[in-house]
Design a protein around this motif. Structure first.
Motif, PDB file in Angstrom:
ATOM      1  N   VAL A 269      26.815  29.714   6.215  1.00 26.89           N
ATOM      2  CA  VAL A 269      26.600  28.358   6.501  1.00 26.89           C
ATOM      3  C   VAL A 269      27.375  27.502   5.749  1.00 26.89           C
ATOM      4  O   VAL A 269      28.265  26.402   6.328  1.00 26.89           O
ATOM      5  CB  VAL A 269      24.956  28.175   6.352  1.00 26.89           C
ATOM      6  N   TYR A 270      27.791  27.777   4.529  1.00 21.77           N
ATOM      7  CA  TYR A 270      28.509  26.890   3.665  1.00 21.77           C
ATOM      8  C   TYR A 270      29.965  26.877   4.171  1.00 21.77           C
ATOM      9  O   TYR A 270      30.756  25.932   4.366  1.00 21.77           O
ATOM     10  CB  TYR A 270      28.576  27.477   2.392  1.00 21.77           C
ATOM     11  N   ALA A 271      30.479  28.009   4.634  1.00 19.93           N
ATOM     12  CA  ALA A 271      31.805  28.389   5.225  1.00 19.93           C
ATOM     13  C   ALA A 271      31.805  27.455   6.506  1.00 19.93           C
ATOM     14  O   ALA A 271      32.904  26.718   6.855  1.00 19.93           O
ATOM     15  CB  ALA A 271      32.100  29.536   5.634  1.00 19.93           C
ATOM     16  N   PHE A 272      30.910  27.492   7.518  1.00 23.09           N
ATOM     17  CA  PHE A 272      30.813  26.604   8.633  1.00 23.09           C
ATOM     18  C   PHE A 272      30.938  25.178   8.367  1.00 23.09           C
ATOM     19  O   PHE A 272      31.697  24.497   8.989  1.00 23.09           O
ATOM     20  CB  PHE A 272      29.649  27.226   9.472  1.00 23.09           C
ATOM     21  N   CYS A 273      30.111  24.617   7.318  1.00 25.34           N
ATOM     22  CA  CYS A 273      29.855  23.525   6.974  1.00 25.34           C
ATOM     23  C   CYS A 273      31.634  22.857   6.624  1.00 25.34           C
ATOM     24  O   CYS A 273      31.709  21.869   7.109  1.00 25.34           O
ATOM     25  CB  CYS A 273      29.183  23.140   6.131  1.00 25.34           C
ATOM     26  N   GLN A 274      32.147  23.528   5.609  1.00 25.06           N
ATOM     27  CA  GLN A 274      33.462  23.350   5.104  1.00 25.06           C
ATOM     28  C   GLN A 274      34.471  23.423   6.461  1.00 25.06           C
ATOM     29  O   GLN A 274      35.421  22.517   6.120  1.00 25.06           O
ATOM     30  CB  GLN A 274      33.897  24.292   4.072  1.00 25.06           C
ATOM     31  N   ARG A 275      34.522  24.221   7.135  1.00 26.22           N
ATOM     32  CA  ARG A 275      35.506  24.426   8.195  1.00 26.22           C
ATOM     33  C   ARG A 275      35.439  23.312   9.448  1.00 26.22           C
ATOM     34  O   ARG A 275      36.254  22.669   9.646  1.00 26.22           O
ATOM     35  CB  ARG A 275      35.550  25.664   9.034  1.00 26.22           C
ATOM     36  N   PHE A 276      34.259  22.819   9.800  1.00 33.95           N
ATOM     37  CA  PHE A 276      34.019  21.945  10.900  1.00 33.95           C
ATOM     38  C   PHE A 276      33.426  20.576  10.606  1.00 33.95           C
ATOM     39  O   PHE A 276      33.444  19.850  11.408  1.00 33.95           O
ATOM     40  CB  PHE A 276      33.075  22.782  11.864  1.00 33.95           C
ATOM     41  N   LEU A 277      32.595  20.587   9.639  1.00 33.45           N
ATOM     42  CA  LEU A 277      31.621  19.272   9.272  1.00 33.45           C
ATOM     43  C   LEU A 277      32.311  18.448   8.146  1.00 33.45           C
ATOM     44  O   LEU A 277      31.928  17.160   8.237  1.00 33.45           O
ATOM     45  CB  LEU A 277      30.343  19.642   8.959  1.00 33.45           C
ATOM     46  N   ALA A 278      33.173  18.901   7.219  1.00 29.79           N
ATOM     47  CA  ALA A 278      33.841  18.033   5.910  1.00 29.79           C
ATOM     48  C   ALA A 278      34.555  17.024   6.644  1.00 29.79           C
ATOM     49  O   ALA A 278      33.996  15.785   6.209  1.00 29.79           O
ATOM     50  CB  ALA A 278      34.599  19.047   5.121  1.00 29.79           C
ATOM     51  N   SER A 279      35.253  17.026   7.524  1.00 32.52           N
ATOM     52  CA  SER A 279      36.233  15.928   7.717  1.00 32.52           C
ATOM     53  C   SER A 279      35.448  15.140   8.559  1.00 32.52           C
ATOM     54  O   SER A 279      35.807  13.808   8.500  1.00 32.52           O
ATOM     55  CB  SER A 279      37.393  16.444   8.689  1.00 32.52           C
ATOM     56  N   ARG A 280      34.576  15.441   9.558  1.00 30.54           N
ATOM     57  CA  ARG A 280      33.767  14.753  10.343  1.00 30.54           C
ATOM     58  C   ARG A 280      32.896  13.892   9.461  1.00 30.54           C
ATOM     59  O   ARG A 280      32.724  12.784   9.812  1.00 30.54           O
ATOM     60  CB  ARG A 280      32.859  15.374  11.252  1.00 30.54           C
ATOM     61  N   ILE A 281      32.199  14.406   8.514  1.00 32.77           N
ATOM     62  CA  ILE A 281      31.132  13.358   7.606  1.00 32.77           C
ATOM     63  C   ILE A 281      32.022  12.492   6.884  1.00 32.77           C
ATOM     64  O   ILE A 281      31.771  11.358   6.710  1.00 32.77           O
ATOM     65  CB  ILE A 281      30.536  14.241   6.593  1.00 32.77           C
ATOM     66  N   LEU A 282      33.354  12.597   6.611  1.00 34.19           N
ATOM     67  CA  LEU A 282      34.138  11.523   5.796  1.00 34.19           C
ATOM     68  C   LEU A 282      34.656  10.645   6.583  1.00 34.19           C
ATOM     69  O   LEU A 282      34.771   9.367   6.418  1.00 34.19           O
ATOM     70  CB  LEU A 282      35.172  12.435   4.921  1.00 34.19           C
ATOM     71  N   SER A 283      34.831  10.949   7.651  1.00 29.38           N
ATOM     72  CA  SER A 283      35.453  10.091   8.757  1.00 29.38           C
ATOM     73  C   SER A 283      34.353   9.049   9.232  1.00 29.38           C
ATOM     74  O   SER A 283      34.681   7.795   9.185  1.00 29.38           O
ATOM     75  CB  SER A 283      36.013  10.726   9.993  1.00 29.38           C
ATOM     76  N   MET A 284      33.110   9.627   9.066  1.00 27.60           N
ATOM     77  CA  MET A 284      32.057   8.770   9.517  1.00 27.60           C
ATOM     78  C   MET A 284      32.013   7.593   8.412  1.00 27.60           C
ATOM     79  O   MET A 284      31.426   6.510   8.443  1.00 27.60           O
ATOM     80  CB  MET A 284      30.908   9.368   9.918  1.00 27.60           C
ATOM     81  N   ALA A 285      31.818   8.277   7.068  1.00 26.59           N
ATOM     82  CA  ALA A 285      31.500   7.513   5.793  1.00 26.59           C
ATOM     83  C   ALA A 285      32.696   6.186   5.644  1.00 26.59           C
ATOM     84  O   ALA A 285      32.236   5.173   5.207  1.00 26.59           O
ATOM     85  CB  ALA A 285      31.484   8.457   4.774  1.00 26.59           C
TER      86      ALA A 285
END
Length: 495
Positions: A269-285
């Motif tokens: 789960v941590y690997a999936f979040c780092q690969r696909f969610l990190a940039s999207r969360i920062l772009s929304m912030a």
């Protein structure tokens, strides 16, 4: 293109080295069965101490030896240790191999993040979202290799010696990949030093030794803020871990096999979040990264309280997904903040100091919690105090973020701020001209301020021609224009 080659070789090196060093992990528990609880506690303390020493070593030499050279040396040392393991049998050597392997994987990840940050030194067009995406690729590579390595070691190799032989073969390939990484990064550094030669020479003459560099880093407020944030995170984890292990054993009755499956799922789960969610969360912030950090800390605090109180595995699964996402976002934001330091020459040292702080907290916090929060007979009071300590540490984290994070890490570049100031100054001058022109168009103050504003704008322009010639021509044209206006005003008075 050079940056892409460096990042590709970096991810390949991290995957191969981590895969090689984790192949023998399933055999460590079987071959060291004679080690009791005191022996295992000594192993954990030795791991933390070795991580501290390696962090200090790499931190003090990062300004002298480049990260890619340290990775090349580290791969050679890994191969040497495994060759000694092949020729030597005994539980002591196996325990030493497990300790060194885990510390080596951690330091490889730290050095690669430092190398990535140094390649982004002169690339002002790279946004925080792009940095989060590339850090996410690196972190997901580490997590997946940590999962695949033990699986291959347990299901393919039948003996410890076969696994060690395969490890040595993969480490030989790692040496070649590290060499290619060093060549690519050196070529990139030579290409980029052409545009920033004066900046490099000034930094070298200012700081001549690693001790002075380390002193400069420790006195920097932005680095002290990062170290304080990292320490608060490590404290909260150290206080929560004993309570959570107790809950897994007695509330959910986890066996060692269930615990290994649980750790594997968390890593995935941590690997999936780092690969696909990190940039999207920062772009929304966007620019509100401080609020995002506080929101993640609230999730970590409330989620850990819920984990201890619940008895449902479904609730645990849902809450753990939220906790992993929040923890991934917080770690990514702290890593990106290191790339936005004002003194980018010392990024490698800062990463080593962060690793040192985390290892130091991991070594001290269990001891402090055992002294200040004795378990005794009342386990509910122990759990309550531990959770209070978690919430207090995260509260300190939130206060530091809201007070200082935007001031040091979320601000426009100097070029943008200077351009805004110059345009604002020109607008003020243009607005003032309409009122002052009837009184004195040849005012000396007006003439000097106008020339200074135009000179500042010319300095911001691209270097198509010589800036000094442009400034001189503007001054001469302005002088002739003022002289003509003065002559025409004299003629009007004479008439």
């Amino acid at each position: 293109m050079r940056d892409q080659r460096v990042e590709q070789f970096g991810r390949g090196f991290l995957f191969l080295s981590t895969l090689a060093l984790t192949l023998t992990a399933p055999f460590h528990s079987d071959l060291s069965s004679e080690c009791d609880k005191e022996c295992f506690s000594l192993i954990q303390s030795t791991k933390a101490f070795l991580s501290l020493m390696m962090a200090v070593l790499f931190g003090m030499t990062s300004d002298i030896i480049k990260p890619e050279d340290m990775l090349f040396c580290l791969s050679i040392v890994n191969l040497f240790v495994n060759i000694i393991t092949i020729s030597t049998t005994g539980s002591f050597m196996l325990i030493a191999l497990s300790i060194f392997s885990s510390s080596s994987i951690n330091q490889s990840y730290v050095l690669l993040r430092a190398l990535y940050s140094q390649t982004w030194d002169n690339d002002n067009s790279l946004s925080d979202v792009s940095k989060a995406h590339r850090f996410g690729q690196l972190g997901s590579t580490l997590s997946l290799s940590c999962i695949i390595g033990p699986l291959i070691g347990s299901y393919i190799f039948g003996s410890f010696q076969d696994a060690v032989y395969m490890t040595s073969t993969l480490l030989l390939i790692c040496i070649y990949v590290a060499y290619q990484l060093s060549v690519s990064s050196q070529a990139m550094r030579k290409k980029r030093t052409v545009d920033s030669t004066t900046k490099k020479t000034l930094s070298v003459t200012k700081i001549k030794s690693s001790f002075q560099s380390l002193q400069t880093i420790l006195l920097s407020p932005e680095v002290l803020l990062l170290l304080a944030l990292k320490f608060c995170m490590a404290v909260s984890y150290g206080l929560f871990l004993p309570v959570w292990r107790e809950s897994l054993l007695h509330t959910f009755h986890f066996s060692p096999q269930n615990h290994s499956v649980y750790l594997g799922l968390i890593a995935m789960v941590y690997a999936f979040c780092q690969r696909f969610l990190a940039s999207r969360i920062l772009s929304m912030a966007g620019q509100h990264q401080d609020y995002l950090l506080v929101f993640c800390v609230i999730i970590l605090s409330v989620g850990r309280v819920v984990l201890v109180q619940t008895t449902s595995l479904l609730v645990v699964a849902v809450v753990m997904i939220g906790l992993v996402t929040a923890l991934m976002t917080t770690n990514t934001l702290v890593a990106i903040a290191c790339t936005n330091l004002s003194q980018k020459t010392y990024i490698g040292s800062v990463y080593s100091l962060l690793d040192f702080t985390e290892s130091l907290a991991g070594l001290l916090i269990p001891l402090i919690s055992a002294v200040l929060l004795p378990e005794g007979r009342d386990k509910e009071a122990y759990t309550f105090r531990s959770l209070c300590g978690v919430c207090v540490s995260y509260l300190c984290f939130s206060l530091l973020v809201l007070k200082f994070f935007n001031h040091y890490f979320i601000h426009p570049t100097p070029e943008v701020t200077q351009e805004k100031k110059m345009t604002q100054k020109l607008n003020e001058k243009r607005g003032g001209k309409k009122h002052k022109r009837t009184k004195s168009p040849t005012s000396v103050v007006f003439f000097k301020e106008d020339i200074e504003a135009v000179t500042a704008i010319i300095k911001l322009c691209p270097k198509k021609h010589n800036r000094d010639d442009q400034i001189n021509t503007v001054v001469e044209d302005r002088q002739t224009m003022v002289a003509k206006e003065a002559d025409e005003e004299k003629k009007v008075k004479l008439d």
